[in-house]
Design a protein around this motif. Structure first.
Motif, PDB file in Angstrom:
ATOM      1  N   GLY A 181      24.873  23.730 -15.977  1.00 24.77           N
ATOM      2  CA  GLY A 181      24.499  24.413 -14.750  1.00 24.77           C
ATOM      3  C   GLY A 181      25.685  24.806 -13.886  1.00 24.77           C
ATOM      4  O   GLY A 181      26.688  24.110 -13.831  1.00 24.77           O
ATOM      5  N   ASN A 182      25.546  25.926 -13.254  1.00 26.14           N
ATOM      6  CA  ASN A 182      26.397  26.310 -12.142  1.00 26.14           C
ATOM      7  C   ASN A 182      25.529  26.128 -10.908  1.00 26.14           C
ATOM      8  O   ASN A 182      24.500  26.807 -10.818  1.00 26.14           O
ATOM      9  CB  ASN A 182      26.819  27.782 -12.295  1.00 26.14           C
ATOM     10  N   PRO A 183      25.804  25.229  -9.992  1.00 26.26           N
ATOM     11  CA  PRO A 183      27.087  24.590  -9.693  1.00 26.26           C
ATOM     12  C   PRO A 183      27.286  23.178 -10.259  1.00 26.26           C
ATOM     13  O   PRO A 183      28.377  22.641 -10.102  1.00 26.26           O
ATOM     14  CB  PRO A 183      27.024  24.480  -8.165  1.00 26.26           C
ATOM     15  N   THR A 184      26.280  22.562 -10.882  1.00 27.63           N
ATOM     16  CA  THR A 184      26.359  21.106 -11.067  1.00 27.63           C
ATOM     17  C   THR A 184      27.119  20.650 -12.300  1.00 27.63           C
ATOM     18  O   THR A 184      27.608  19.525 -12.349  1.00 27.63           O
ATOM     19  CB  THR A 184      24.930  20.524 -11.186  1.00 27.63           C
ATOM     20  N   TYR A 213      28.289  28.791 -19.647  1.00 30.43           N
ATOM     21  CA  TYR A 213      29.380  27.792 -19.769  1.00 30.43           C
ATOM     22  C   TYR A 213      29.223  26.925 -21.015  1.00 30.43           C
ATOM     23  O   TYR A 213      29.997  26.008 -21.236  1.00 30.43           O
ATOM     24  CB  TYR A 213      29.399  26.876 -18.531  1.00 30.43           C
ATOM     25  N   GLY A 214      28.210  27.206 -21.808  1.00 30.34           N
ATOM     26  CA  GLY A 214      27.830  26.268 -22.865  1.00 30.34           C
ATOM     27  C   GLY A 214      28.379  26.613 -24.230  1.00 30.34           C
ATOM     28  O   GLY A 214      29.345  27.360 -24.386  1.00 30.34           O
ATOM     29  N   ASP A 215      27.717  26.040 -25.229  1.00 33.93           N
ATOM     30  CA  ASP A 215      28.087  26.313 -26.615  1.00 33.93           C
ATOM     31  C   ASP A 215      27.476  27.630 -27.048  1.00 33.93           C
ATOM     32  O   ASP A 215      26.452  28.015 -26.513  1.00 33.93           O
ATOM     33  CB  ASP A 215      27.550  25.186 -27.504  1.00 33.93           C
ATOM     34  N   PRO A 216      28.045  28.336 -27.998  1.00 35.84           N
ATOM     35  CA  PRO A 216      29.251  27.943 -28.725  1.00 35.84           C
ATOM     36  C   PRO A 216      30.549  28.273 -27.980  1.00 35.84           C
ATOM     37  O   PRO A 216      31.590  27.721 -28.307  1.00 35.84           O
ATOM     38  CB  PRO A 216      29.150  28.752 -30.019  1.00 35.84           C
ATOM     39  N   SER A 240      32.309  36.307 -20.652  1.00 31.99           N
ATOM     40  CA  SER A 240      33.022  36.239 -19.364  1.00 31.99           C
ATOM     41  C   SER A 240      33.823  34.959 -19.209  1.00 31.99           C
ATOM     42  O   SER A 240      35.008  34.977 -18.885  1.00 31.99           O
ATOM     43  CB  SER A 240      32.035  36.333 -18.203  1.00 31.99           C
ATOM     44  N   LYS A 241      33.153  33.821 -19.426  1.00 29.96           N
ATOM     45  CA  LYS A 241      33.817  32.541 -19.135  1.00 29.96           C
ATOM     46  C   LYS A 241      34.782  32.157 -20.257  1.00 29.96           C
ATOM     47  O   LYS A 241      35.526  31.197 -20.139  1.00 29.96           O
ATOM     48  CB  LYS A 241      32.780  31.449 -18.891  1.00 29.96           C
ATOM     49  N   ALA A 242      34.733  32.909 -21.351  1.00 30.77           N
ATOM     50  CA  ALA A 242      35.717  32.707 -22.422  1.00 30.77           C
ATOM     51  C   ALA A 242      36.906  33.644 -22.220  1.00 30.77           C
ATOM     52  O   ALA A 242      37.691  33.844 -23.149  1.00 30.77           O
ATOM     53  CB  ALA A 242      35.068  32.936 -23.784  1.00 30.77           C
ATOM     54  N   GLY A 243      36.986  34.261 -21.046  1.00 27.89           N
ATOM     55  CA  GLY A 243      38.207  34.997 -20.730  1.00 27.89           C
ATOM     56  C   GLY A 243      38.065  36.485 -20.480  1.00 27.89           C
ATOM     57  O   GLY A 243      39.053  37.165 -20.223  1.00 27.89           O
ATOM     58  N   ASP A 329      28.553  17.075 -17.096  1.00 28.97           N
ATOM     59  CA  ASP A 329      28.679  17.135 -18.549  1.00 28.97           C
ATOM     60  C   ASP A 329      29.731  18.176 -18.884  1.00 28.97           C
ATOM     61  O   ASP A 329      30.075  18.371 -20.038  1.00 28.97           O
ATOM     62  CB  ASP A 329      27.341  17.525 -19.189  1.00 28.97           C
ATOM     63  N   GLY A 330      30.190  18.901 -17.868  1.00 26.74           N
ATOM     64  CA  GLY A 330      31.178  19.947 -18.097  1.00 26.74           C
ATOM     65  C   GLY A 330      31.088  20.998 -17.007  1.00 26.74           C
ATOM     66  O   GLY A 330      30.796  20.690 -15.860  1.00 26.74           O
ATOM     67  N   GLY A 331      31.313  22.243 -17.385  1.00 27.13           N
ATOM     68  CA  GLY A 331      31.245  23.311 -16.395  1.00 27.13           C
ATOM     69  C   GLY A 331      32.595  23.542 -15.742  1.00 27.13           C
ATOM     70  O   GLY A 331      33.605  22.947 -16.126  1.00 27.13           O
ATOM     71  N   MET A 332      32.582  24.426 -14.750  1.00 29.43           N
ATOM     72  CA  MET A 332      33.846  24.835 -14.140  1.00 29.43           C
ATOM     73  C   MET A 332      33.902  24.509 -12.649  1.00 29.43           C
ATOM     74  O   MET A 332      34.663  25.114 -11.907  1.00 29.43           O
ATOM     75  CB  MET A 332      34.050  26.345 -14.352  1.00 29.43           C
ATOM     76  N   PHE A 333      33.039  23.546 -12.207  1.00 30.02           N
ATOM     77  CA  PHE A 333      32.952  23.282 -10.766  1.00 30.02           C
ATOM     78  C   PHE A 333      32.794  21.795 -10.470  1.00 30.02           C
ATOM     79  O   PHE A 333      32.410  21.015 -11.338  1.00 30.02           O
ATOM     80  CB  PHE A 333      31.731  24.003 -10.175  1.00 30.02           C
TER      81      PHE A 333
END
Ligand code: PLP
Length: 412
Positions: A181-184, A213-216, A240-243, A329-333
């Motif tokens: 999740g964004n933001p969590t 933000y997830g797999d793969p 997007s989030k891969a660059g 569990d991950g994410g960018m925030f």
């Protein structure tokens, strides 16, 4: 849809800061932009140059198929069948101009006025991505379901899905959520996913899963469940989030009828997504470059940044403050909850602006009207910090955040 929603309104502040002539450096802890990681930038540049060299006239000089260029659609089919053991074909794939656009197309197709009355977009657990708030063409067309809150060891907490509350919603046309999740940074647990798929099946509506933000890829979450292949699930992915946020490229994988409807929307509205970048993305999938970037560069980068940010928050935020961090569990925030009656996300936003720091006020990730007085209050007591900026910016930004909180506490 025709008004600025949530976070978009603070973009103007950030643009203004960029033209600040006072000589002060602004610290921007708000971006949803992924970090510019050199290995990632270099790989995309190399693949783009290859695509230009081999097919500029073919890709840029001609219109292409609305489903997506054959090279990319074939690459997606091969990649996902090999990775997840699926048996999908091109009929299950639609390339689009990013996840945001795919979510908008799905919302427009599956919600709105229906034969039996309005069909609403349900977000099964808020807070969720602020960009969902502007998706509906109908005022009041979006509902955010209140989560449970689980207090964990130390300063951590976690939202839980309230599947009964989701099930109790009426006039539902589609469900949509981001995982991680964004933001969590929270990922769906297997039981939550099963529960949501069951509800989607009972109602015969789509469940749209946003894997930004997830797999793969970019794969910045641990323990994420595999994207499910299910007759009621539309999986959305993005580069997007891969660059490649500036290139606007994503794709949906789902049941043929749902993909067909979104394919028509694509053809009717904008014909197709840009093609040179589709050729570039196909190279990344076919050569395995995207997997190398994910495992070697992107995932470790955000894991390390998160560790650093957590330590800084623990070291610098006042001990006397009742603050909690959503376990990730991950994410960018980082998603912070400051649980005091004197706290307001907007007051903090303004206080930090005076200290030349941008964060995102928490309320932008919730949907009004609120399901309960608790949620209305909680929405004003959270704030999102990005892990994308340089470590020095994060460190100084968190130091100024600690200062601002101390001042707000002193002035209560
Ligand atoms: N979905 C989520 C959860 C996001 O956080 C974002 C961007 O911040 C998007 C979608 C937008 O993705 P895209 O650039 O593919 O439109």
């Amino acid at each position: 849809m025709s008004a600025l929603s949530g976070i978009r309104s603070i973009m103007e502040d950030i643009a203004l800061a960029a033209t600040d002539t006072s000589g002060d450096t602004w610290l921007n802890l708000s971006p949803g932009n992924p970090a510019a990681i050199p290995q990632v930038t270099d790989t995309w540049r190399r693949l783009y140059e290859e695509a230009v060299a081999s097919g500029f006239a073919e890709f840029s000089g001609r219109y292409g198929p609305s489903r997506g260029s054959d090279v990319l659609v074939d690459a997606i089919v091969r990649y996902f069948n090999a990775r997840y053991g699926w048996g999908i074909g091109p009929q299950n794939v639609l390339v689009g101009a990013g996840c945001q656009m795919l979510a908008f197309m799905a919302t427009t197709v599956f919600t709105g006025p229906g034969d039996d009355g309005p069909r609403r977009l349900v977000l099964p657990s808020v807070p969720d991505y602020t960009g969902y708030q502007g998706l509906s063409l109908d005022a009041g067309g979006i509902v955010g379901v209140e989560p449970g809150v689980e207090f964990q060891d130390g300063r951590f907490f976690r939202y839980t899905f309230d599947l009964e509350a989701v099930r109790a919603q009426s006039s539902v046309g589609m469900m949509l959520l981001s995982s991680p999740g964004n933001p969590t940074g929270r990922t769906l647990l297997r039981d939550d996913l099963s529960g949501l798929m069951e509800i989607a099946e009972e109602r015969d509506i789509p469940l749209v899963l946003d894997h930004a933000y997830g797999d793969p890829f970019p794969g910045v979450a641990q323990g994420a469940v595999d994207p499910p292949l299910h007759p009621n699930v539309i999986n959305c992915f993005t580069f997007s989030k891969a660059g490649l946020p500036g290139e606007r490229l994503g794709f949906a994988i789902g049941p043929r009828d749902a993909i067909d409807a979104m394919l028509s929307f694509t053809a009717n509205s904008h014909l197709h997504a840009p093609q040179l970048i589709q050729a570039t993305a196909a190279l990344a999938l076919n050569t395995g470059a995207i997997d190398t970037l994910t495992t070697e560069a992107i995932r470790p980068y955000y894991r390390d940044k998160r560790r650093t940010a957590e330590k800084l928050l623990h070291d610098l935020l006042p001990d006397a403050l009742d603050w909690r961090l959503h376990s990730t569990d991950g994410g960018m925030f980082c998603w912070l909850w400051i649980d005091h009656a004197w706290f307001s996300d907007l007051v903090l936003y303004e206080a930090l602006k005076r200290k030349k720091v941008f964060v995102v006020p928490g309320r932008h990730f919730f949907v009004e009207p609120f399901a309960s007085p608790f949620l209305a209050e909680h929405a004003t007591r959270c704030v999102r910090l990005s892990l994308s900026p340089d470590e020095t910016v994060i460190a100084e930004g968190i130091a100024r955040l600690a200062e601002a909180l101390e001042e707000m506490r002193g002035a209560k």
